[in-house]
Design a protein around this motif. Structure first.
Motif, PDB file in Angstrom:
ATOM      1  N   LEU A  76     115.548  29.440  85.720  1.00  0.00           N
ATOM      2  CA  LEU A  76     116.305  30.777  86.260  1.00  0.00           C
ATOM      3  C   LEU A  76     115.084  30.955  86.574  1.00  0.00           C
ATOM      4  O   LEU A  76     113.651  31.030  86.196  1.00  0.00           O
ATOM      5  CB  LEU A  76     116.333  31.307  84.333  1.00  0.00           C
ATOM      6  CG  LEU A  76     115.969  32.821  84.554  1.00  0.00           C
ATOM      7  CD1 LEU A  76     117.232  33.605  84.996  1.00  0.00           C
ATOM      8  CD2 LEU A  76     115.825  33.306  83.248  1.00  0.00           C
ATOM      9  N   LEU A  77     115.618  31.639  87.818  1.00  0.00           N
ATOM     10  CA  LEU A  77     113.953  32.334  88.530  1.00  0.00           C
ATOM     11  C   LEU A  77     114.184  34.077  88.300  1.00  0.00           C
ATOM     12  O   LEU A  77     115.780  34.413  87.885  1.00  0.00           O
ATOM     13  CB  LEU A  77     114.706  32.754  90.316  1.00  0.00           C
ATOM     14  CG  LEU A  77     113.768  33.213  90.829  1.00  0.00           C
ATOM     15  CD1 LEU A  77     112.529  33.363  91.186  1.00  0.00           C
ATOM     16  CD2 LEU A  77     115.162  33.253  92.076  1.00  0.00           C
ATOM     17  N   TYR A  78     113.002  34.484  87.885  1.00  0.00           N
ATOM     18  CA  TYR A  78     112.722  36.052  87.655  1.00  0.00           C
ATOM     19  C   TYR A  78     111.605  36.868  88.075  1.00  0.00           C
ATOM     20  O   TYR A  78     110.971  36.065  87.715  1.00  0.00           O
ATOM     21  CB  TYR A  78     112.960  35.766  85.718  1.00  0.00           C
ATOM     22  CG  TYR A  78     112.345  35.599  85.098  1.00  0.00           C
ATOM     23  CD1 TYR A  78     110.880  36.763  84.685  1.00  0.00           C
ATOM     24  CD2 TYR A  78     111.343  34.046  84.830  1.00  0.00           C
ATOM     25  CE1 TYR A  78     109.608  36.269  84.186  1.00  0.00           C
ATOM     26  CE2 TYR A  78     109.934  33.832  84.093  1.00  0.00           C
ATOM     27  CZ  TYR A  78     109.117  34.942  83.565  1.00  0.00           C
ATOM     28  OH  TYR A  78     108.473  34.428  83.362  1.00  0.00           O
ATOM     29  N   GLY A  79     112.196  37.897  88.591  1.00  0.00           N
ATOM     30  CA  GLY A  79     111.253  38.632  88.622  1.00  0.00           C
ATOM     31  C   GLY A  79     110.878  39.746  87.296  1.00  0.00           C
ATOM     32  O   GLY A  79     111.450  40.401  85.820  1.00  0.00           O
ATOM     33  N   ALA A  80     109.482  40.039  86.945  1.00  0.00           N
ATOM     34  CA  ALA A  80     109.305  40.495  85.835  1.00  0.00           C
ATOM     35  C   ALA A  80     107.827  41.025  86.621  1.00  0.00           C
ATOM     36  O   ALA A  80     106.680  40.618  87.380  1.00  0.00           O
ATOM     37  CB  ALA A  80     109.207  40.228  84.808  1.00  0.00           C
ATOM     38  N   ILE A  81     107.486  41.959  85.646  1.00  0.00           N
ATOM     39  CA  ILE A  81     105.681  42.904  85.694  1.00  0.00           C
ATOM     40  C   ILE A  81     104.943  41.738  84.931  1.00  0.00           C
ATOM     41  O   ILE A  81     105.436  42.560  83.827  1.00  0.00           O
ATOM     42  CB  ILE A  81     105.790  44.054  85.045  1.00  0.00           C
ATOM     43  CG1 ILE A  81     107.066  44.758  86.543  1.00  0.00           C
ATOM     44  CG2 ILE A  81     104.615  45.171  85.084  1.00  0.00           C
ATOM     45  CD1 ILE A  81     106.892  46.626  85.465  1.00  0.00           C
ATOM     46  N   VAL A  82     104.103  41.068  85.188  1.00  0.00           N
ATOM     47  CA  VAL A  82     103.646  40.910  84.320  1.00  0.00           C
ATOM     48  C   VAL A  82     102.095  40.756  84.708  1.00  0.00           C
ATOM     49  O   VAL A  82     101.701  40.704  85.614  1.00  0.00           O
ATOM     50  CB  VAL A  82     103.880  39.100  84.325  1.00  0.00           C
ATOM     51  CG1 VAL A  82     101.963  37.521  83.307  1.00  0.00           C
ATOM     52  CG2 VAL A  82     104.455  38.961  84.318  1.00  0.00           C
ATOM     53  N   ASP A  83     101.491  41.386  83.703  1.00  0.00           N
ATOM     54  CA  ASP A  83      99.784  41.292  83.768  1.00  0.00           C
ATOM     55  C   ASP A  83      99.437  42.400  85.036  1.00  0.00           C
ATOM     56  O   ASP A  83      98.746  42.633  85.606  1.00  0.00           O
ATOM     57  CB  ASP A  83      99.367  39.851  84.496  1.00  0.00           C
ATOM     58  CG  ASP A  83      98.426  39.790  83.189  1.00  0.00           C
ATOM     59  OD1 ASP A  83      98.789  39.225  81.966  1.00  0.00           O
ATOM     60  OD2 ASP A  83      98.868  38.238  83.437  1.00  0.00           O
ATOM     61  N   SER A  84     100.628  43.551  84.529  1.00  0.00           N
ATOM     62  CA  SER A  84     100.283  44.859  85.360  1.00  0.00           C
ATOM     63  C   SER A  84     100.679  44.962  87.534  1.00  0.00           C
ATOM     64  O   SER A  84     100.706  45.741  88.172  1.00  0.00           O
ATOM     65  CB  SER A  84      99.285  45.474  85.642  1.00  0.00           C
ATOM     66  OG  SER A  84      98.689  45.764  84.039  1.00  0.00           O
ATOM     67  N   ARG A  85     101.475  43.286  87.264  1.00  0.00           N
ATOM     68  CA  ARG A  85     101.782  43.453  88.477  1.00  0.00           C
ATOM     69  C   ARG A  85     103.473  42.573  88.565  1.00  0.00           C
ATOM     70  O   ARG A  85     103.641  42.287  88.172  1.00  0.00           O
ATOM     71  CB  ARG A  85     100.774  42.012  89.258  1.00  0.00           C
ATOM     72  CG  ARG A  85      99.438  42.149  89.580  1.00  0.00           C
ATOM     73  CD  ARG A  85      98.692  41.085  89.368  1.00  0.00           C
ATOM     74  NE  ARG A  85      98.630  40.169  90.489  1.00  0.00           N
ATOM     75  CZ  ARG A  85      97.791  39.797  92.088  1.00  0.00           C
ATOM     76  NH1 ARG A  85      96.712  41.360  91.896  1.00  0.00           N
ATOM     77  NH2 ARG A  85      98.234  39.720  93.250  1.00  0.00           N
ATOM     78  N   TYR A  86     103.750  42.920  90.140  1.00  0.00           N
ATOM     79  CA  TYR A  86     105.119  42.009  90.046  1.00  0.00           C
ATOM     80  C   TYR A  86     105.007  41.274  90.830  1.00  0.00           C
ATOM     81  O   TYR A  86     104.993  41.324  91.551  1.00  0.00           O
ATOM     82  CB  TYR A  86     106.533  43.694  90.801  1.00  0.00           C
ATOM     83  CG  TYR A  86     107.663  42.656  90.935  1.00  0.00           C
ATOM     84  CD1 TYR A  86     108.741  43.493  89.645  1.00  0.00           C
ATOM     85  CD2 TYR A  86     108.113  42.255  91.959  1.00  0.00           C
ATOM     86  CE1 TYR A  86     109.775  42.685  89.895  1.00  0.00           C
ATOM     87  CE2 TYR A  86     109.249  41.873  91.540  1.00  0.00           C
ATOM     88  CZ  TYR A  86     110.486  41.841  91.022  1.00  0.00           C
ATOM     89  OH  TYR A  86     111.214  41.760  90.421  1.00  0.00           O
ATOM     90  N   SER A  87     105.908  39.725  89.708  1.00  0.00           N
ATOM     91  CA  SER A  87     105.843  39.088  91.049  1.00  0.00           C
ATOM     92  C   SER A  87     107.661  38.087  89.946  1.00  0.00           C
ATOM     93  O   SER A  87     107.570  38.333  89.223  1.00  0.00           O
ATOM     94  CB  SER A  87     104.619  38.071  89.469  1.00  0.00           C
ATOM     95  OG  SER A  87     104.348  37.826  88.961  1.00  0.00           O
ATOM     96  N   ASN A  88     107.344  36.540  90.677  1.00  0.00           N
ATOM     97  CA  ASN A  88     108.425  36.068  90.583  1.00  0.00           C
ATOM     98  C   ASN A  88     107.843  34.785  89.781  1.00  0.00           C
ATOM     99  O   ASN A  88     106.996  34.258  89.808  1.00  0.00           O
ATOM    100  CB  ASN A  88     108.953  35.506  92.104  1.00  0.00           C
ATOM    101  CG  ASN A  88     109.600  36.535  92.958  1.00  0.00           C
ATOM    102  OD1 ASN A  88     110.062  36.417  93.810  1.00  0.00           O
ATOM    103  ND2 ASN A  88     109.736  37.926  91.331  1.00  0.00           N
TER     104      ASN A  88
END
Length: 394
Positions: free
Chosen positions: A273-285
């Protein structure tokens, strides 16, 4: 004058000369087009607040970096239609070219065009005023056409370009997608308790209930023959979830939950699964292995819907990667059209770690609805900014 005082005066003069040189240098850079001259060192102060969900989440508004790899982007791309379309499909493939079927947004006419340079030919004279989405079946002969009525209801109609078939699905369907082989479709219809999911064909529109949920806002995608991906409506302001619906057993498995800005794209074999999300206040894939649970940061940043997994090599993924992602609340601002991109088409091999840029698209081309031909040598897509149809040679 004492020796100490002389040394002090010399030191002061050296510092003053250094400051004058620095000021002159900054002034020259400002005249040559830099952003803000001397004061740009401290920031311009006009950057949109990226919290929550800015690209970097640190207020800098920095752009995402292109992934490393081959930078030869001289391979051709071509704009196929000038006007906006609501959807398209590959109809036939031969040595003479690839034939595409698409539906115009203006009047809803279905057109047929070949990549060999011939002009488009009207495939159907039926009009669909207000059409905004078309989900085509195999060979482009059938389509579920979605229009907005005067009463602001979403109407979904099964339409045939070759025979007298017309069937209307329930109003205000939340989402409808075609299976990978384009023989079936899956749609989510509203109910008193949330949503109900049905599979249907492109021939008779005979729905079969296979899913229900108390959630009222879900988005479906069908990128793997074995699983339908169900994602809660993504927002930088709320945690989301991604579940997989097994198309054979109808078992539902939640694979991600609790991440804000969450969207995903499942590989053709259903393993990654490729996913995008906000992790540690940063949007990343991120790349998530569903078998091992290993979660790694992807070597690129884009919206997962702007990617397409290959079928022949299931570890390869084709992505439209923005050359720059301004500070914004992702994915909300991109969905709403307040932020747009200029893309480069990249191919990533997750097994080897290699990456290759295949086409640097013109300014303002923000690629969505990516589709590969059977040989996976040509990529077709829609420019989100104006709805036009494009192709790129891979």
């Amino acid at each position: 004058m004492s020796t100490t005082k002389k040394k002090y005066i010399v030191l002061v003069l050296v510092v003053l000369i250094g400051l004058l040189v620095a000021l002159f240098s900054w002034s020259q850079k400002d005249q040559e087009g830099s952003t803000g001259g001397l004061f740009s060192f401290f920031g311009s102060g006009d950057i949109k607040d990226p919290t929550p969900g800015g690209v970097n989440g640190d207020g800098t508004g920095n752009v995402s970096e292109n992934p490393s790899g081959t930078t030869d982007v001289s391979l051709p791309y071509r704009k196929i239609t000038d006007g906006p379309i609501s959807g398209f499909s590959i109809a036939t493939e031969s040595a003479e070219g690839i034939s595409l079927v698409y539906q115009e947004r203006a009047q809803g006419y279905v057109q047929r065009i070949s990549t060999n340079g011939n002009a488009a030919v009207r495939f159907s004279s039926t009009t669909f005023p207000g059409v905004y989405e078309s989900v085509f079946g195999k060979l482009g002969q059938m389509a579920y056409v979605r229009t907005l009525t005067d009463e602001e209801m979403v109407k979904t109609t099964l339409f045939s370009t070759s025979k007298d078939v017309s069937h209307v699905l329930p109003n205000n369907i939340a989402s409808i997608v075609a299976s990978p082989d384009t023989q079936k479709a899956f749609y989510l219809a509203p109910s008193s308790n949330g949503l109900v999911g049905y599979t249907t064909t492109f021939d008779t529109a005979s729905p079969k209930k296979i899913f229900s949920s108390r959630l009222s806002e879900l988005v479906a995608s069908w990128t793997s023959p074995s699983f339908i991906t169900l994602t809660s409506k993504a927002s930088a302001y709320a945690p989301g979830s991604i579940s997989l619906l097994n198309t054979k057993t109808l078992a539902q498995t939640t694979v991600l939950v609790g991440k804000t800005g969450l969207t995903g794209n499942l590989s053709y074999d259903g393993s990654t699964l490729l996913y995008g999300a906000i992790v540690d206040s940063r949007y990343s894939n991120h790349i998530l292995s569903l078998a091992s649970g290993v979660d790694t940061v992807a070597p690129f940043t884009t919206i997962p819907e702007k990617c397409l997994w290959e079928k022949k090599n299931v570890k390869k993924i084709v992505c439209a990667v923005p050359t720059a992602m301004p500070s914004a609340n992702y994915p909300d601002d991109w969905y709403q059209g307040t932020v747009g991109f200029t893309d480069t088409i990249w191919v990533f091999d997750l097994a080897t770690g290699s990456s290759d840029a295949r086409a640097a698209l013109p300014a303002g081309v923000d690629a969505i609805s990516l589709t590969l031909n059977s040989e996976e040598s040509f990529l077709f897509f829609i420019n989100k900014n104006d709805g036009s149809l494009w192709m790129a040679d891979l």
